[in-house]
Design a protein around this motif. Structure first.
Motif, PDB file in Angstrom:
ATOM      1  N   GLN A  45      37.291  37.104  36.912  1.00 33.60           N
ATOM      2  CA  GLN A  45      37.184  37.553  35.521  1.00 33.60           C
ATOM      3  C   GLN A  45      38.422  38.359  35.156  1.00 33.60           C
ATOM      4  O   GLN A  45      38.744  39.341  35.818  1.00 33.60           O
ATOM      5  CB  GLN A  45      35.942  38.423  35.357  1.00 33.60           C
ATOM      6  CG  GLN A  45      35.820  39.045  33.985  1.00 33.60           C
ATOM      7  CD  GLN A  45      34.662  40.012  33.894  1.00 33.60           C
ATOM      8  OE1 GLN A  45      33.816  40.085  34.767  1.00 33.60           O
ATOM      9  NE2 GLN A  45      34.625  40.783  32.806  1.00 33.60           N
ATOM     10  N   SER A  47      39.873  40.858  32.478  1.00 38.40           N
ATOM     11  CA  SER A  47      39.330  41.791  31.498  1.00 38.40           C
ATOM     12  C   SER A  47      40.422  42.725  31.004  1.00 38.40           C
ATOM     13  O   SER A  47      41.490  42.816  31.589  1.00 38.40           O
ATOM     14  CB  SER A  47      38.224  42.642  32.133  1.00 38.40           C
ATOM     15  OG  SER A  47      37.174  41.847  32.571  1.00 38.40           O
ATOM     16  N   CYS A  54      33.866  41.966  27.779  1.00 34.56           N
ATOM     17  CA  CYS A  54      34.226  42.012  29.204  1.00 34.56           C
ATOM     18  C   CYS A  54      33.171  42.769  30.004  1.00 34.56           C
ATOM     19  O   CYS A  54      32.841  42.387  31.127  1.00 34.56           O
ATOM     20  CB  CYS A  54      35.590  42.670  29.396  1.00 34.56           C
ATOM     21  SG  CYS A  54      36.959  41.720  28.696  1.00 34.56           S
ATOM     22  N   THR A  57      30.244  40.495  30.374  1.00 34.00           N
ATOM     23  CA  THR A  57      30.609  39.426  31.306  1.00 34.00           C
ATOM     24  C   THR A  57      30.550  39.935  32.735  1.00 34.00           C
ATOM     25  O   THR A  57      30.074  39.238  33.633  1.00 34.00           O
ATOM     26  CB  THR A  57      32.008  38.873  30.964  1.00 34.00           C
ATOM     27  OG1 THR A  57      31.962  38.328  29.637  1.00 34.00           O
ATOM     28  CG2 THR A  57      32.452  37.800  31.936  1.00 34.00           C
ATOM     29  N   ARG A  58      31.009  41.160  32.973  1.00 37.03           N
ATOM     30  CA  ARG A  58      30.952  41.770  34.308  1.00 37.03           C
ATOM     31  C   ARG A  58      29.513  41.811  34.816  1.00 37.03           C
ATOM     32  O   ARG A  58      29.243  41.485  35.969  1.00 37.03           O
ATOM     33  CB  ARG A  58      31.531  43.183  34.270  1.00 37.03           C
ATOM     34  CG  ARG A  58      31.473  43.912  35.610  1.00 37.03           C
ATOM     35  CD  ARG A  58      31.942  45.367  35.515  1.00 37.03           C
ATOM     36  NE  ARG A  58      33.179  45.480  34.775  1.00 37.03           N
ATOM     37  CZ  ARG A  58      33.329  46.247  33.676  1.00 37.03           C
ATOM     38  NH1 ARG A  58      32.323  46.961  33.198  1.00 37.03           N
ATOM     39  NH2 ARG A  58      34.488  46.312  33.068  1.00 37.03           N
ATOM     40  N   HIS A  73      32.403  37.755  43.062  1.00 36.24           N
ATOM     41  CA  HIS A  73      32.900  38.066  41.713  1.00 36.24           C
ATOM     42  C   HIS A  73      34.054  39.039  41.861  1.00 36.24           C
ATOM     43  O   HIS A  73      33.929  40.074  42.511  1.00 36.24           O
ATOM     44  CB  HIS A  73      31.781  38.689  40.867  1.00 36.24           C
ATOM     45  CG  HIS A  73      32.253  39.244  39.563  1.00 36.24           C
ATOM     46  ND1 HIS A  73      31.840  40.464  39.090  1.00 36.24           N
ATOM     47  CD2 HIS A  73      33.104  38.757  38.632  1.00 36.24           C
ATOM     48  CE1 HIS A  73      32.409  40.703  37.918  1.00 36.24           C
ATOM     49  NE2 HIS A  73      33.184  39.677  37.628  1.00 36.24           N
ATOM     50  N   GLU A  75      36.947  41.044  39.496  1.00 34.79           N
ATOM     51  CA  GLU A  75      37.420  41.376  38.149  1.00 34.79           C
ATOM     52  C   GLU A  75      38.859  41.857  38.237  1.00 34.79           C
ATOM     53  O   GLU A  75      39.201  42.665  39.100  1.00 34.79           O
ATOM     54  CB  GLU A  75      36.547  42.452  37.519  1.00 34.79           C
ATOM     55  CG  GLU A  75      36.900  42.719  36.079  1.00 34.79           C
ATOM     56  CD  GLU A  75      35.931  43.654  35.387  1.00 34.79           C
ATOM     57  OE1 GLU A  75      36.067  43.837  34.172  1.00 34.79           O
ATOM     58  OE2 GLU A  75      35.037  44.199  36.057  1.00 34.79           O
ATOM     59  N   ASP A  77      42.150  43.420  36.037  1.00 31.61           N
ATOM     60  CA  ASP A  77      42.638  44.067  34.824  1.00 31.61           C
ATOM     61  C   ASP A  77      43.849  43.271  34.334  1.00 31.61           C
ATOM     62  O   ASP A  77      44.907  43.279  34.972  1.00 31.61           O
ATOM     63  CB  ASP A  77      43.014  45.515  35.128  1.00 31.61           C
ATOM     64  CG  ASP A  77      43.571  46.260  33.923  1.00 31.61           C
ATOM     65  OD1 ASP A  77      43.740  45.649  32.840  1.00 31.61           O
ATOM     66  OD2 ASP A  77      43.835  47.462  34.067  1.00 31.61           O
ATOM     67  N   THR A  93      40.760  37.900  26.647  1.00 33.77           N
ATOM     68  CA  THR A  93      39.770  38.438  27.571  1.00 33.77           C
ATOM     69  C   THR A  93      38.430  38.488  26.854  1.00 33.77           C
ATOM     70  O   THR A  93      38.395  38.707  25.644  1.00 33.77           O
ATOM     71  CB  THR A  93      40.156  39.855  28.056  1.00 33.77           C
ATOM     72  OG1 THR A  93      40.284  40.733  26.936  1.00 33.77           O
ATOM     73  CG2 THR A  93      41.433  39.827  28.863  1.00 33.77           C
ATOM     74  N   PRO A  94      37.361  38.224  27.585  1.00 37.78           N
ATOM     75  CA  PRO A  94      37.343  37.821  28.983  1.00 37.78           C
ATOM     76  C   PRO A  94      37.653  36.337  29.152  1.00 37.78           C
ATOM     77  O   PRO A  94      37.260  35.514  28.352  1.00 37.78           O
ATOM     78  CB  PRO A  94      35.907  38.105  29.420  1.00 37.78           C
ATOM     79  CG  PRO A  94      35.092  37.943  28.165  1.00 37.78           C
ATOM     80  CD  PRO A  94      35.995  38.388  27.049  1.00 37.78           C
ATOM     81  N   VAL A  96      37.202  33.626  32.383  1.00 36.31           N
ATOM     82  CA  VAL A  96      36.583  33.480  33.697  1.00 36.31           C
ATOM     83  C   VAL A  96      37.072  32.173  34.324  1.00 36.31           C
ATOM     84  O   VAL A  96      37.015  31.125  33.692  1.00 36.31           O
ATOM     85  CB  VAL A  96      35.041  33.466  33.601  1.00 36.31           C
ATOM     86  CG1 VAL A  96      34.412  33.283  34.978  1.00 36.31           C
ATOM     87  CG2 VAL A  96      34.531  34.735  32.934  1.00 36.31           C
TER      88      VAL A  96
END
Length: 144
Positions: A45, A47, A54, A57-58, A73, A75, A77, A93-94, A96
């Motif tokens: 992801q 973000s 975001c 989504t997290r 998963h 994430e 930045d 963003t986001p 994936v």
């Protein structure tokens, strides 16, 4: 009468080409992510700090990773990893990316996904299993 594309009809980067290009998606190594890949798949992801979708989504991707064995998963930045963002064509963003066990990008989506769509993207390689417009194959990349 249909208009002819100026690019000769080639798929535009990010556009779903239905897998016709024959080009595999880019490969992402664990070192690129700073974390290990999942044994089955990895949900990557991208973000940014002030992105409300975001955060949602997290939560969704975290739930799916806990539910589905072998799925991780990660994430990232987007502002801190601009080189990676540019190399993968991340524009919003986001975003994936679904990576297979070897780190190859097999699906991508922009925007906040629903849990059912993420689960479908993990289980399907096409065959109409994915909702149209949600998940697309990666944009074609020229072979090395």
């Amino acid at each position: 009468m249909p208009r002819e594309r100026r690019n000769g009809g080639a798929p535009v980067g990010g556009q779903d080409d239905g897998g016709r290009s024959g080009h595999p998606g880019p490969r992402i190594e664990a070192a690129d992510l700073g974390e290990e890949l999942g044994a089955r798949a990895t949900l990557v992801q991208f973000s940014s700090a002030f992105c409300a979708p975001c955060r949602a989504t997290r939560r969704v991707l975290g739930e799916v990773a806990r539910m589905v064995p072998g799925v991780a998963h990660v994430e990232i930045d987007a502002e801190a990893r601009l080189e990676l963002v540019r190399s993968l064509g991340v524009r919003k963003t986001p975003t994936v990316l679904v990576l297979d066990a070897g780190g190859r990008v097999v699906r991508r989506a922009v925007g906040q996904p629903r849990k059912a769509d993420v689960i479908a993207a993990l289980g399907g390689g096409g065959g109409g299993a994915l909702p149209p417009g949600v998940w697309a194959p990666p944009p074609p990349h020229p072979p090395p």
